[in-house]
Design a protein around this motif. Sequence first.
Motif, PDB file in Angstrom:
ATOM      1  N   VAL A   3      -8.853  -2.384   3.304  1.00 32.07           N
ATOM      2  CA  VAL A   3      -9.071  -3.416   4.320  1.00 32.07           C
ATOM      3  C   VAL A   3      -9.469  -4.722   3.636  1.00 32.07           C
ATOM      4  O   VAL A   3     -10.349  -4.738   2.764  1.00 32.07           O
ATOM      5  N   TRP A   4      -8.819  -5.801   4.061  1.00 32.87           N
ATOM      6  CA  TRP A   4      -9.148  -7.152   3.599  1.00 32.87           C
ATOM      7  C   TRP A   4      -9.590  -7.994   4.803  1.00 32.87           C
ATOM      8  O   TRP A   4      -9.181  -7.730   5.938  1.00 32.87           O
ATOM      9  N   ASP A   5     -10.368  -9.001   4.559  1.00 30.24           N
ATOM     10  CA  ASP A   5     -10.793  -9.900   5.641  1.00 30.24           C
ATOM     11  C   ASP A   5      -9.939 -11.164   5.677  1.00 30.24           C
ATOM     12  O   ASP A   5     -10.374 -12.242   6.082  1.00 30.24           O
ATOM     13  N   ARG A   6      -8.704 -11.025   5.244  1.00 29.87           N
ATOM     14  CA  ARG A   6      -7.748 -12.144   5.267  1.00 29.87           C
ATOM     15  C   ARG A   6      -6.350 -11.581   5.526  1.00 29.87           C
ATOM     16  O   ARG A   6      -6.130 -10.366   5.470  1.00 29.87           O
ATOM     17  N   LYS A   7      -5.439 -12.474   5.774  1.00 31.20           N
ATOM     18  CA  LYS A   7      -4.047 -12.084   6.011  1.00 31.20           C
ATOM     19  C   LYS A   7      -3.293 -12.063   4.688  1.00 31.20           C
ATOM     20  O   LYS A   7      -3.200 -13.105   3.998  1.00 31.20           O
ATOM     21  N   LEU A   8      -2.786 -10.892   4.286  1.00 32.33           N
ATOM     22  CA  LEU A   8      -2.005 -10.786   3.057  1.00 32.33           C
ATOM     23  C   LEU A   8      -0.653 -11.461   3.240  1.00 32.33           C
ATOM     24  O   LEU A   8      -0.093 -11.504   4.338  1.00 32.33           O
ATOM     25  N   SER A   9      -0.123 -11.969   2.144  1.00 29.15           N
ATOM     26  CA  SER A   9       1.204 -12.598   2.172  1.00 29.15           C
ATOM     27  C   SER A   9       2.278 -11.512   2.130  1.00 29.15           C
ATOM     28  O   SER A   9       2.011 -10.380   1.695  1.00 29.15           O
ATOM     29  N   PRO A  10       3.493 -11.824   2.564  1.00 31.21           N
ATOM     30  CA  PRO A  10       4.576 -10.839   2.472  1.00 31.21           C
ATOM     31  C   PRO A  10       4.791 -10.329   1.052  1.00 31.21           C
ATOM     32  O   PRO A  10       5.101  -9.143   0.845  1.00 31.21           O
ATOM     33  N   GLY A  11       4.607 -11.205   0.052  1.00 34.10           N
ATOM     34  CA  GLY A  11       4.768 -10.784  -1.339  1.00 34.10           C
ATOM     35  C   GLY A  11       3.714  -9.770  -1.749  1.00 34.10           C
ATOM     36  O   GLY A  11       4.008  -8.804  -2.474  1.00 34.10           O
ATOM     37  N   GLU A  12       2.480  -9.987  -1.325  1.00 33.32           N
ATOM     38  CA  GLU A  12       1.403  -9.043  -1.655  1.00 33.32           C
ATOM     39  C   GLU A  12       1.659  -7.686  -1.012  1.00 33.32           C
ATOM     40  O   GLU A  12       1.448  -6.636  -1.637  1.00 33.32           O
ATOM     41  N   VAL A  13       2.144  -7.705   0.230  1.00 33.53           N
ATOM     42  CA  VAL A  13       2.430  -6.435   0.920  1.00 33.53           C
ATOM     43  C   VAL A  13       3.561  -5.711   0.208  1.00 33.53           C
ATOM     44  O   VAL A  13       3.494  -4.486  -0.009  1.00 33.53           O
ATOM     45  N   TYR A  14       4.579  -6.444  -0.190  1.00 36.21           N
ATOM     46  CA  TYR A  14       5.717  -5.828  -0.881  1.00 36.21           C
ATOM     47  C   TYR A  14       5.266  -5.210  -2.216  1.00 36.21           C
ATOM     48  O   TYR A  14       5.707  -4.136  -2.603  1.00 36.21           O
ATOM     49  N   GLY A  15       4.392  -5.909  -2.910  1.00 30.96           N
ATOM     50  CA  GLY A  15       3.881  -5.390  -4.180  1.00 30.96           C
ATOM     51  C   GLY A  15       3.124  -4.086  -3.996  1.00 30.96           C
ATOM     52  O   GLY A  15       3.226  -3.174  -4.821  1.00 30.96           O
ATOM     53  N   LEU A  16       2.366  -3.970  -2.925  1.00 28.93           N
ATOM     54  CA  LEU A  16       1.633  -2.725  -2.636  1.00 28.93           C
ATOM     55  C   LEU A  16       2.600  -1.579  -2.336  1.00 28.93           C
ATOM     56  O   LEU A  16       2.398  -0.443  -2.775  1.00 28.93           O
ATOM     57  N   ALA A  17       3.664  -1.880  -1.589  1.00 29.81           N
ATOM     58  CA  ALA A  17       4.589  -0.831  -1.159  1.00 29.81           C
ATOM     59  C   ALA A  17       5.474  -0.336  -2.290  1.00 29.81           C
ATOM     60  O   ALA A  17       5.925   0.819  -2.277  1.00 29.81           O
ATOM     61  N   THR A  18       5.740  -1.188  -3.274  1.00 27.18           N
ATOM     62  CA  THR A  18       6.668  -0.821  -4.351  1.00 27.18           C
ATOM     63  C   THR A  18       5.966  -0.565  -5.679  1.00 27.18           C
ATOM     64  O   THR A  18       6.622  -0.164  -6.654  1.00 27.18           O
ATOM     65  N   CYS A  19       4.657  -0.765  -5.710  1.00 26.95           N
ATOM     66  CA  CYS A  19       3.877  -0.570  -6.940  1.00 26.95           C
ATOM     67  C   CYS A  19       4.440  -1.438  -8.074  1.00 26.95           C
ATOM     68  O   CYS A  19       4.400  -1.050  -9.260  1.00 26.95           O
ATOM     69  N   SER A  20       4.990  -2.586  -7.715  1.00 24.34           N
ATOM     70  CA  SER A  20       5.610  -3.470  -8.702  1.00 24.34           C
ATOM     71  C   SER A  20       4.588  -4.323  -9.436  1.00 24.34           C
ATOM     72  O   SER A  20       4.912  -4.957 -10.447  1.00 24.34           O
ATOM     73  N   SER A  21       3.390  -4.360  -8.929  1.00 26.55           N
ATOM     74  CA  SER A  21       2.317  -5.082  -9.599  1.00 26.55           C
ATOM     75  C   SER A  21       1.043  -4.247  -9.488  1.00 26.55           C
ATOM     76  O   SER A  21       1.001  -3.241  -8.776  1.00 26.55           O
ATOM     77  N   LYS A  22       0.023  -4.673 -10.173  1.00 24.77           N
ATOM     78  CA  LYS A  22      -1.237  -3.939 -10.114  1.00 24.77           C
ATOM     79  C   LYS A  22      -1.743  -3.914  -8.674  1.00 24.77           C
ATOM     80  O   LYS A  22      -1.791  -4.949  -8.000  1.00 24.77           O
ATOM     81  N   ALA A  23      -2.056  -2.703  -8.226  1.00 28.34           N
ATOM     82  CA  ALA A  23      -2.436  -2.530  -6.824  1.00 28.34           C
ATOM     83  C   ALA A  23      -3.684  -3.337  -6.489  1.00 28.34           C
ATOM     84  O   ALA A  23      -4.677  -3.315  -7.225  1.00 28.34           O
ATOM     85  N   LEU A  24      -3.600  -4.045  -5.381  1.00 27.04           N
ATOM     86  CA  LEU A  24      -4.770  -4.759  -4.881  1.00 27.04           C
ATOM     87  C   LEU A  24      -5.714  -3.789  -4.192  1.00 27.04           C
ATOM     88  O   LEU A  24      -5.270  -2.887  -3.473  1.00 27.04           O
TER      89      LEU A  24
END
Length: 354
Positions: free
Chosen positions: A303-324
């Motif tokens: 849970v975050w207290d802000r709105k994630l960007s589409p790029g951040e969401v995509y990174g989480l779903a594809t594990c293409s970057s270090k998980a937030l």
Amino acid sequence: MNWPHPLFPVPLHYWVGGGREFRSEDEPRKKREEAEEDSDGEALEAPGIPPGSTHHSTLTDQRTECGRKGQFSRMNSSSQTNNLKDILQNKIDDLEKQVLSRVNSLEEGKLSPRNESEERGKIESTLTSLHQRISDLEKGQKDNRPPDRFQLTFPLRTNYMYAKVKKSLPEMYAFSICMWIKSNASPGMGTPFSYAVPGQANELVLIEWGNNPMEILINDKVAKLPFVINDGKWHHICVTWTTRDGVWEAYQDGTQTGNGENLAPYHPIKPQGVLVLGQEQDTLGGGFDATQAFVGELAHFNVWDRKLSPGEVYGLATCSSKALAGNVIAWAEANIDIYGGATKWTFEACRQLN
């Protein structure tokens, strides 16, 4: 049956007899018969009839015959009385046996009560024991894995299996909630999470109940989410929201699948509540309904207290970057308590999908 019996201090046949027990008539009957036999054996003495005469013999024979008939009649009457007495006694004995059998069955029922709370306590105890054994077997694996590489499993639709996040939510004017989820439960996968605050059990809820689509509730206001995830496969989902105009967005597997507005606009998420995974709360921290329980597997609830960007969401779903990790709630074993048989297993996002 031995008397006195603790349940029947007085035999039933005493009651049936109107307070009079059956008493043997042998003693008075014997006295009468002896008296009659004595009188039968005596010679008939009649005035004016000398003993030994023809008339005297005739009278004696007639008296003897009458005595025999009377004795036969008495014997027959006594036999009938005895038969009736035996039949009645047998009926009374049968009745006593039936009553005693019924009393014994009731007493046995009292000695071994089975009510819902006791049965539920036994089930929970058994499930907790099984969970402990599973945890012990998994201990070696658990000690070597990072704190966020685990999943929760809810195998049954119950009203007592759930996980609780130790930390509450702060007041939030925006949020992003993301997770990995897997379920093929029907109808509906249930409630992946619910957040209740004093005075409002539906402050923030994600639920798929019955044949309805998945919905998100904020302060009891509802938006339908276009997720198609009830297929027994792992999916990554995110929901973002901001209090300004109540704007929301839904993402499945890194792609935005829906959006909307006017979802509880200008209503901040209230603090000091209870965050539960796997159950919908009707009261603060409880009031679970088995029909709304989540059945499946869940991981990386952040849970975050802000709105994630589409790029951040995509990174989480594809594990293409270090998980937030969520800055409000971060997925870590130390932050989650499990109850009622829910279990923790090793999970690595994107490596063990489906």
